[in-house]
Design an enzyme around this catalytic site. Structure first.
Site, PDB file in Angstrom:
ATOM      1  N   ARG A   1     -18.029  80.485 -31.380  1.00 15.70           N
ATOM      2  CA  ARG A   1     -16.859  81.347 -31.620  1.00 15.70           C
ATOM      3  C   ARG A   1     -15.766  80.601 -32.403  1.00 15.70           C
ATOM      4  O   ARG A   1     -14.578  80.823 -32.198  1.00 15.70           O
ATOM      5  CB  ARG A   1     -16.279  81.880 -30.303  1.00 15.70           C
TER       6      ARG A   1
ATOM      7  N   SER B   1     -15.631  90.447 -25.000  1.00 16.28           N
ATOM      8  CA  SER B   1     -15.327  89.316 -24.123  1.00 16.28           C
ATOM      9  C   SER B   1     -13.885  88.891 -24.329  1.00 16.28           C
ATOM     10  O   SER B   1     -13.484  88.608 -25.450  1.00 16.28           O
ATOM     11  CB  SER B   1     -16.221  88.125 -24.455  1.00 16.28           C
TER      12      SER B   1
ATOM     13  N   GLU C   1     -10.736  84.364 -25.884  1.00 19.05           N
ATOM     14  CA  GLU C   1     -11.485  84.480 -27.139  1.00 19.05           C
ATOM     15  C   GLU C   1     -10.710  85.409 -28.080  1.00 19.05           C
ATOM     16  O   GLU C   1     -10.832  85.329 -29.292  1.00 19.05           O
ATOM     17  CB  GLU C   1     -12.860  85.073 -26.827  1.00 19.05           C
TER      18      GLU C   1
HETATM   19  N1  EPU Z   1     -22.422  87.413 -15.328  1.00 24.62           N
HETATM   20  C1  EPU Z   1     -22.030  87.703 -14.034  1.00 24.62           C
HETATM   21  N2  EPU Z   1     -21.103  88.704 -13.842  1.00 24.62           N
HETATM   22  C2  EPU Z   1     -20.575  89.410 -14.854  1.00 24.62           C
HETATM   23  C3  EPU Z   1     -20.977  89.110 -16.165  1.00 24.62           C
HETATM   24  C4  EPU Z   1     -21.897  88.107 -16.378  1.00 24.62           C
HETATM   25  O1  EPU Z   1     -22.481  87.088 -13.086  1.00 24.62           O
HETATM   26  O2  EPU Z   1     -19.755  90.284 -14.584  1.00 24.62           O
HETATM   27  C5  EPU Z   1     -23.394  86.322 -15.563  1.00 24.62           C
HETATM   28  C6  EPU Z   1     -24.849  86.701 -15.361  1.00 24.62           C
HETATM   29  O3  EPU Z   1     -25.462  85.593 -14.728  1.00 24.62           O
HETATM   30  C7  EPU Z   1     -25.423  86.796 -16.753  1.00 24.62           C
HETATM   31  C8  EPU Z   1     -24.583  85.787 -17.500  1.00 24.62           C
HETATM   32  O4  EPU Z   1     -23.305  85.861 -16.869  1.00 24.62           O
HETATM   33  O5  EPU Z   1     -26.765  86.466 -16.763  1.00 24.62           O
HETATM   34  C9  EPU Z   1     -24.430  86.095 -18.973  1.00 24.62           C
HETATM   35  O6  EPU Z   1     -23.910  87.411 -19.138  1.00 24.62           O
HETATM   36  P1  EPU Z   1     -24.146  88.233 -20.473  1.00 24.62           P
HETATM   37  O7  EPU Z   1     -25.563  88.170 -20.878  1.00 24.62           O
HETATM   38  O8  EPU Z   1     -23.538  89.588 -20.312  1.00 24.62           O
HETATM   39  O9  EPU Z   1     -23.371  87.379 -21.568  1.00 24.62           O
HETATM   40  P2  EPU Z   1     -21.960  86.653 -21.567  1.00 24.62           P
HETATM   41  O10 EPU Z   1     -22.202  85.194 -21.573  1.00 24.62           O
HETATM   42  O11 EPU Z   1     -21.079  87.203 -20.498  1.00 24.62           O
HETATM   43  C10 EPU Z   1     -21.879  86.426 -24.170  1.00 24.62           C
HETATM   44  C11 EPU Z   1     -20.947  86.778 -25.278  1.00 24.62           C
HETATM   45  C12 EPU Z   1     -21.012  88.268 -25.608  1.00 24.62           C
HETATM   46  C13 EPU Z   1     -22.457  88.601 -25.966  1.00 24.62           C
HETATM   47  C14 EPU Z   1     -23.365  88.225 -24.792  1.00 24.62           C
HETATM   48  C15 EPU Z   1     -24.818  88.450 -25.064  1.00 24.62           C
HETATM   49  C16 EPU Z   1     -19.137  85.179 -25.148  1.00 24.62           C
HETATM   50  C17 EPU Z   1     -17.711  84.946 -24.807  1.00 24.62           C
HETATM   51  N3  EPU Z   1     -19.590  86.416 -24.929  1.00 24.62           N
HETATM   52  O12 EPU Z   1     -21.387  87.085 -22.999  1.00 24.62           O
HETATM   53  O13 EPU Z   1     -20.209  88.512 -26.735  1.00 24.62           O
HETATM   54  O14 EPU Z   1     -22.595  89.998 -26.258  1.00 24.62           O
HETATM   55  O15 EPU Z   1     -23.194  86.807 -24.491  1.00 24.62           O
HETATM   56  O16 EPU Z   1     -25.321  87.477 -25.919  1.00 24.62           O
HETATM   57  O17 EPU Z   1     -19.803  84.256 -25.614  1.00 24.62           O
HETATM   58  C18 EPU Z   1     -18.000  89.079 -27.371  1.00 24.62           C
HETATM   59  O18 EPU Z   1     -17.909  87.943 -27.847  1.00 24.62           O
HETATM   60  O19 EPU Z   1     -17.046  89.899 -27.445  1.00 24.62           O
HETATM   61  C19 EPU Z   1     -19.214  89.468 -26.682  1.00 24.62           C
HETATM   62  C20 EPU Z   1     -19.344  90.632 -26.052  1.00 24.62           C
END
Ligand code: EPU
Length: 340
Positions: free
Chosen positions: A165, A240, A336
């Site tokens: 990012r 995010s 972010e």
């Molecule tokens: N999780 C939880 N609770 C929640 C949300 C997530 O426990 O409420 C845990 C779960 O273990 C899950 C892990 O977090 O397996 C990862 O969650 P998710 O796959 O939804 O991805 P993220 O890490 O929360 C990132 C990006 C997103 C992108 C997704 C998918 C960042 C800040 N965010 O989110 O990007 O869509 O991965 O690749 O890196 C954005 O930047 O606006 C965005 C939506």
């Protein structure tokens, strides 16, 4: 000819749907127009902010300056052979529409980045990423106009200094350039599909897809995002709100002692990236609402505006979350989203 509008509501131009006004707003549809604007008194006298589709910004008050709205349009083929196509996409194009255009043409590379809100120009700025792909994997170069001189420069992928990012445009060159176009290389055959991300595999299975294609991977990503992330047209949000923090391996091991289920993804031998959504959920914030704003019930990393929330309410919610995560896990969460 440039046209500068006065006292413009920014409510339609930020996906949080915050109802603030800008003192001035100028819609830029060509590099020549931008160069004219850079020489105008309004640009020289006022502070400015470059706005794409406002999907990564939180306005906490009226903007006392000039909003430069990026509305440069067009997709041009730079080079093409049997296996690859290089396209130059103007910065004001909608990112998801460009992804759909690629998917329709069977151009591979951007399918995992389906349904990400925002413009093409904002994509390299923060190196957008999802489901195992970051835009830095596909970018050949980025054209940007230097605001102090009006000179158009081409930045190679390396010069963009992409990180998680992050890019040079958010760091050393912050506020110095206007991104005008992005040139990407996409595959035309032997597509390298990336379906390693767990949620994609599960969704493809549910869709009964055994041989994934660009189209089905894109559909899987769209299904996942629709199920987890609120549609900004329905509920205001900017995806995010925080970055996923990277912590030292020792700290991660220490946290594992009292939190056996803490997820983590190694970034190198010494550091682990921890999902901020998990940390926020553990602090009890998932699905919570304070008056007009809240934490999304399906994804705790997304803060939402239920209707009439203002930027300060979102900011104050974000600070409460940061304080709780710091207290419980000794981890600092960094936004972010750009806070203005
Ligand atoms: N999780 C939880 N609770 C929640 C949300 C997530 O426990 O409420 C845990 C779960 O273990 C899950 C892990 O977090 O397996 C990862 O969650 P998710 O796959 O939804 O991805 P993220 O890490 O929360 C990132 C990006 C997103 C992108 C997704 C998918 C960042 C800040 N965010 O989110 O990007 O869509 O991965 O690749 O890196 C954005 O930047 O606006 C965005 C939506």
């Amino acid at each position: 000819m440039i046209k500068v509008e006065e006292n413009v509501s920014l409510k339609p131009y930020n996906t949080f749907g915050i109802g603030v006004n800008a003192k001035y707003l100028c819609r830029v549809t060509s590099v020549d127009q931008l160069v004219d604007l850079l020489q105008s008194p309004v640009f020289k006298q006022e502070q400015h902010y470059i706005l794409g589709s406002g999907s990564n910004v939180l306005f906490t008050g009226d903007f006392d300056g000039l909003i430069i709205k990026d509305e440069l349009k067009g997709i041009e083929t730079v080079q093409e052979n049997d296996s690859q196509i290089t396209v130059k996409v103007s910065a004001g194009e909608n990112w998801h529409e460009f992804v759909m255009h690629s998917v329709l043409n069977d151009w591979g590379g951007v399918e995992n980045l389906s349904l990400i809100p925002g413009t093409v120009g904002a994509a390299p700025m923060q190196n957008i990423g999802a489901y195992g792909i970051e835009i830095k994997n596909l970018i050949e170069n980025v054209d940007a106009v230097e605001l102090s001189t009006g000179i158009l420069k081409t930045f190679s992928n390396e010069q963009c200094a992409f990180g998680y990012r992050e890019s040079v445009f958010k760091k050393e060159l912050a506020k110095k350039y206007f991104i005008s176009s992005v040139t990407l290389s996409l595959s035309k055959k032997n597509h390298q599909l990336n379906t390693t991300y767990g949620a994609i595999q599960e969704t493809l299975k549910e869709m009964k897809v055994t041989l994934p294609t660009i189209q089905t991977v894109s559909n899987a990503v769209i299904n996942i995002r629709k199920s987890k992330l609120p549609d900004p047209i329905v509920i205001g949000n900017a995806g995010s709100f925080f970055k996923n923090p990277t912590i030292a391996l020792e700290q991660y091991k220490e946290l594992q002692k009292s939190n056996a289920t803490i997820p983590g993804y190694p970034t190198d031998n010494q550091s682990i990236k921890v999902p901020a959504g998990w940390l926020i959920e553990q602090c009890g914030w998932k699905g919570k609402r304070i008056n007009n704003v809240g934490v999304h019930p399906q994804q705790a990393l997304v803060l939402v505006n239920y209707g009439n929330g203002n930027g300060d309410e979102i900011l104050s919610l974000s600070k409460k979350i940061q304080a709780d995560v710091l207290e419980k896990f000794h981890i600092v969460l960094t936004p972010e989203v750009n806070i203005l």
